[in-house]
Design a protein around this motif. Structure first.
Motif, short mmCIF file in Angstrom:
data_model
loop_
_atom_site.label_atom_id
_atom_site.label_comp_id
_atom_site.label_asym_id
_atom_site.label_seq_id
_atom_site.Cartn_x
_atom_site.Cartn_y
_atom_site.Cartn_z
N GLY A 218 80.81 -7.88 -15.68
CA GLY A 218 80.05 -7.53 -16.87
C GLY A 218 78.65 -7.07 -16.52
O GLY A 218 78.15 -7.32 -15.42
N VAL A 219 78.00 -6.43 -17.49
CA VAL A 219 76.65 -5.91 -17.27
C VAL A 219 75.61 -6.89 -17.80
O VAL A 219 74.85 -7.48 -17.06
CB VAL A 219 76.48 -4.54 -17.96
N ARG A 220 75.62 -7.11 -19.12
CA ARG A 220 74.63 -8.01 -19.74
C ARG A 220 75.15 -9.44 -19.80
O ARG A 220 74.39 -10.39 -19.69
CB ARG A 220 74.27 -7.49 -21.13
N GLU A 221 76.43 -9.58 -20.04
CA GLU A 221 77.08 -10.88 -20.03
C GLU A 221 78.52 -10.69 -19.60
O GLU A 221 79.04 -9.58 -19.61
CB GLU A 221 77.00 -11.56 -21.40
N GLN A 222 79.17 -11.80 -19.24
CA GLN A 222 80.53 -11.70 -18.72
C GLN A 222 81.57 -11.85 -19.84
O GLN A 222 81.38 -12.61 -20.79
CB GLN A 222 80.77 -12.77 -17.65
N GLU A 301 76.02 -6.66 -9.84
CA GLU A 301 74.68 -6.09 -9.84
C GLU A 301 74.68 -4.69 -9.24
O GLU A 301 73.98 -3.78 -9.72
CB GLU A 301 73.71 -7.00 -9.07
N ARG A 302 75.48 -4.50 -8.19
CA ARG A 302 75.58 -3.17 -7.58
C ARG A 302 76.14 -2.16 -8.57
O ARG A 302 75.62 -1.05 -8.71
CB ARG A 302 76.46 -3.23 -6.33
N TYR A 303 77.19 -2.56 -9.28
CA TYR A 303 77.79 -1.64 -10.25
C TYR A 303 76.84 -1.39 -11.43
O TYR A 303 76.83 -0.30 -11.99
CB TYR A 303 79.13 -2.19 -10.74
N ALA A 304 76.07 -2.40 -11.80
CA ALA A 304 75.09 -2.21 -12.88
C ALA A 304 74.04 -1.18 -12.48
O ALA A 304 73.64 -0.33 -13.29
CB ALA A 304 74.44 -3.54 -13.24
N LEU A 305 73.59 -1.25 -11.22
CA LEU A 305 72.63 -0.27 -10.73
C LEU A 305 73.24 1.13 -10.74
O LEU A 305 72.63 2.11 -11.17
CB LEU A 305 72.19 -0.64 -9.31
N ARG A 306 74.49 1.21 -10.27
CA ARG A 306 75.16 2.52 -10.24
C ARG A 306 75.39 3.06 -11.65
O ARG A 306 75.30 4.27 -11.87
CB ARG A 306 76.50 2.39 -9.50
N PHE A 322 78.81 6.26 -23.37
CA PHE A 322 79.01 4.97 -24.02
C PHE A 322 78.25 3.88 -23.28
O PHE A 322 78.34 3.78 -22.05
CB PHE A 322 80.51 4.64 -24.07
N ASP A 323 77.53 3.07 -24.02
CA ASP A 323 76.74 1.97 -23.43
C ASP A 323 77.67 0.79 -23.19
O ASP A 323 77.68 -0.18 -23.94
CB ASP A 323 75.60 1.59 -24.38
N SER A 324 78.43 0.87 -22.12
CA SER A 324 79.49 -0.12 -21.86
C SER A 324 78.93 -1.43 -21.35
O SER A 324 77.84 -1.49 -20.77
CB SER A 324 80.50 0.44 -20.86
N ASP A 325 79.70 -2.49 -21.56
CA ASP A 325 79.28 -3.83 -21.17
C ASP A 325 79.90 -4.31 -19.86
O ASP A 325 79.57 -5.40 -19.39
CB ASP A 325 79.64 -4.83 -22.27
N GLY A 326 80.85 -3.57 -19.31
CA GLY A 326 81.51 -4.07 -18.11
C GLY A 326 82.31 -3.01 -17.41
O GLY A 326 82.32 -1.84 -17.79
N GLY A 327 83.01 -3.44 -16.35
CA GLY A 327 83.87 -2.52 -15.62
C GLY A 327 83.10 -1.68 -14.63
O GLY A 327 81.93 -1.93 -14.31
N VAL A 366 90.36 12.41 -26.02
CA VAL A 366 90.56 13.85 -25.78
C VAL A 366 89.26 14.57 -25.46
O VAL A 366 89.26 15.55 -24.71
CB VAL A 366 91.27 14.50 -26.99
N ASP A 367 88.15 14.10 -25.98
CA ASP A 367 86.86 14.76 -25.76
C ASP A 367 85.97 14.02 -24.76
O ASP A 367 84.76 14.25 -24.71
CB ASP A 367 86.11 14.91 -27.09
N TYR A 368 86.58 13.15 -23.95
CA TYR A 368 85.82 12.33 -22.99
C TYR A 368 86.29 12.57 -21.56
O TYR A 368 87.38 13.08 -21.32
CB TYR A 368 85.98 10.84 -23.32
N VAL A 369 85.43 12.16 -20.63
CA VAL A 369 85.81 12.08 -19.22
C VAL A 369 85.36 10.72 -18.70
O VAL A 369 84.40 10.11 -19.21
CB VAL A 369 85.18 13.20 -18.36
N ARG A 370 86.06 10.25 -17.66
CA ARG A 370 85.71 8.98 -17.03
C ARG A 370 85.17 9.24 -15.64
O ARG A 370 85.84 9.85 -14.81
CB ARG A 370 86.95 8.08 -16.93
N PHE A 371 83.96 8.76 -15.39
CA PHE A 371 83.34 8.84 -14.07
C PHE A 371 83.44 7.47 -13.40
O PHE A 371 83.00 6.46 -13.97
CB PHE A 371 81.86 9.23 -14.17
N SER A 372 83.96 7.42 -12.20
CA SER A 372 83.97 6.18 -11.42
C SER A 372 82.60 5.93 -10.82
O SER A 372 81.86 6.86 -10.49
CB SER A 372 85.02 6.28 -10.31
N LEU A 373 82.26 4.65 -10.65
CA LEU A 373 81.00 4.26 -10.03
C LEU A 373 81.18 3.84 -8.58
O LEU A 373 80.29 3.23 -7.98
CB LEU A 373 80.37 3.10 -10.82
#
Length: 391
Positions: A218-222, A301-306, A322-327, A366-373
């Motif tokens: 998670g980013v802000r909380e788990q 923390e590394r993924y949050a920075l990325r 999207f301001d995602s909370d995790g992953g 359909v109108d989105y793309v996913r970028f890996s970190l």
């Protein structure tokens, strides 16, 4: 001259296997590289991290243990299952019986496949959020089951509205698949959402499978465990993977936890149709699960920075992220005038940056793309620069 055509027809399952969207993207990237492009591949969800030193040391020692050259116990090594039991207790305040409520599997997909095999018959209805991890769709199709998609829209933080589903639809559902933190969006499910899912499952008599592959990231909380909530053990199992938490993706280790009846039937299926995790990997997994989890916190923390580098950089370019909370992904709306597939193709062709179009994950994306970190910070910054040049 020999023939390469099978002498017999293939099974219904073999003839119904959908294409692998990740393999298709790999071929596109390989073609671009073969053409001379210096591709930054942000399409993959393959961790670039390395298991912590102490995890690797236990694995190396385990290879020299003669007992690990033998077949592992059918349910998994007791030491591994007890470590998973302790992890649940220490991390989520969940008490499990390691003998009846836990089972070791070779990663989350192995566990999901076994659960589909024991829970889903032809004609059953399987519900899950759209966007979704593609395996849910593939397993539903191969099982000749009915797919019920629950739209997860940006105005709801990419969570489905469970109360918008008619009661007669819930009555048809056999299994509800949840996946939080979510792939591809990174959304997390609050306690109230999971509690409502449990209420509906008990009322309409369906099972819940929570794919917990991104636990701890998670980013802000788990993300909480669904098993920590009242009534969960009546209806739910959770599938955990060590791949992302401990950067052990290639080692193939995880476990199923929860409802003892479902776990028991998975065991019986797996005894006949699967194999157990390599013994030395179970030893390393036990060490990881019993640790203070600082290695997981460091990865988070590394993924949050990325995420800041990618999401922040793309927002500065005017894109809606999207301001995602995790992953471990950034879920990005394509620029005006382009859909996700067109944007992904443009990025690969003009910027040599690979991202997955949202259509790989259903209809809502359909109108989105996913970028890996899952690249170095420098490569992620360069990828954002390249996207900026194209835009």
């Amino acid at each position: 001259m020999t023939s390469n055509v099978s002498p017999v027809p293939f099974t219904t399952v073999a003839q119904s296997i959908p294409p692998n969207v990740f393999a298709d993207m790999d071929r596109k990237v390989a073609a671009a590289v073969a053409g001379g492009a210096d591709v930054i591949d942000l399409a993959k969800g393959n961790p670039d991290a390395f298991p912590a030193d102490f995890i690797r040391e236990v694995a190396k020692k385990g290879v020299d243990d003669p007992a690990n050259a033998r077949y592992s116990p059918f349910d998994g090594k007791p030491s591994f299952l007890k470590a998973a039991q302790a992890w649940y207790r220490n991390t989520y305040d969940v008490d499990l019986d390691w003998k009846t409520q836990l089972f070791a599997v070779e990663g989350a997909v192995d566990g999901l496949a076994a659960l589909f095999a024991v829970l889903v018959s032809p004609g059953d209805a399987v519900a899950y959020a759209d966007p979704y991890y593609p395996s849910y769709h593939c397993m539903t199709v191969m099982g000749r089951a009915e797919e019920i998609l629950l739209p997860s829209l940006p105005e709801r933080g990419f969570l489905p509205d469970l109360d918008a589903v008619p009661a007669d639809t819930w009555d048809r559902v056999k299994v509800l698949i949840l996946n939080y933190p979510n792939n591809p969006t990174g959304a997390q499910a609050p306690r109230e959402f999971l509690e409502r899912a449990i209420e509906l499952a008990r009322e309409h008599r369906f099972a819940i499978v929570q794919d917990f592959a991104y636990a701890g990231l998670g980013v802000r909380e788990q993300q909480i465990s669904i098993l920590s909530l009242s009534g969960a053990f009546d209806v739910a199992v959770e599938v955990c993977s060590l791949s992302k938490m401990y950067a052990m993706a290639g080692w193939r280790a995880g476990f199923i936890a929860g409802n003892s009846d479902i776990v028991s039937h998975v065991k019986q299926y797996h005894y006949q149709m699967g194999s157990m995790i390599t013994g030395s990997v179970q030893d390393a997994g036990a060490a990881a699960l019993e640790s203070d989890q600082s290695c997981v916190h460091e990865l988070a923390e590394r993924y949050a920075l990325r995420r800041k580098i990618v999401a922040g950089g793309l927002r500065e370019l005017g894109l809606d992220v999207f301001d995602s909370d995790g992953g471990i992904y950034a879920w990005v709306h394509a620029p005006e005038g382009l859909n996700g597939e067109q944007f992904a193709d443009l990025l690969l062709e003009r910027a040599a940056v690979a991202a997955l179009p949202g259509t790989c994950f259903g209809t809502v994306g359909v109108d989105y793309v996913r970028f890996s970190l899952l690249k170095s910070e420098d490569l992620l910054r360069e990828a954002v620069r390249r996207v900026g040049r194209v835009l």
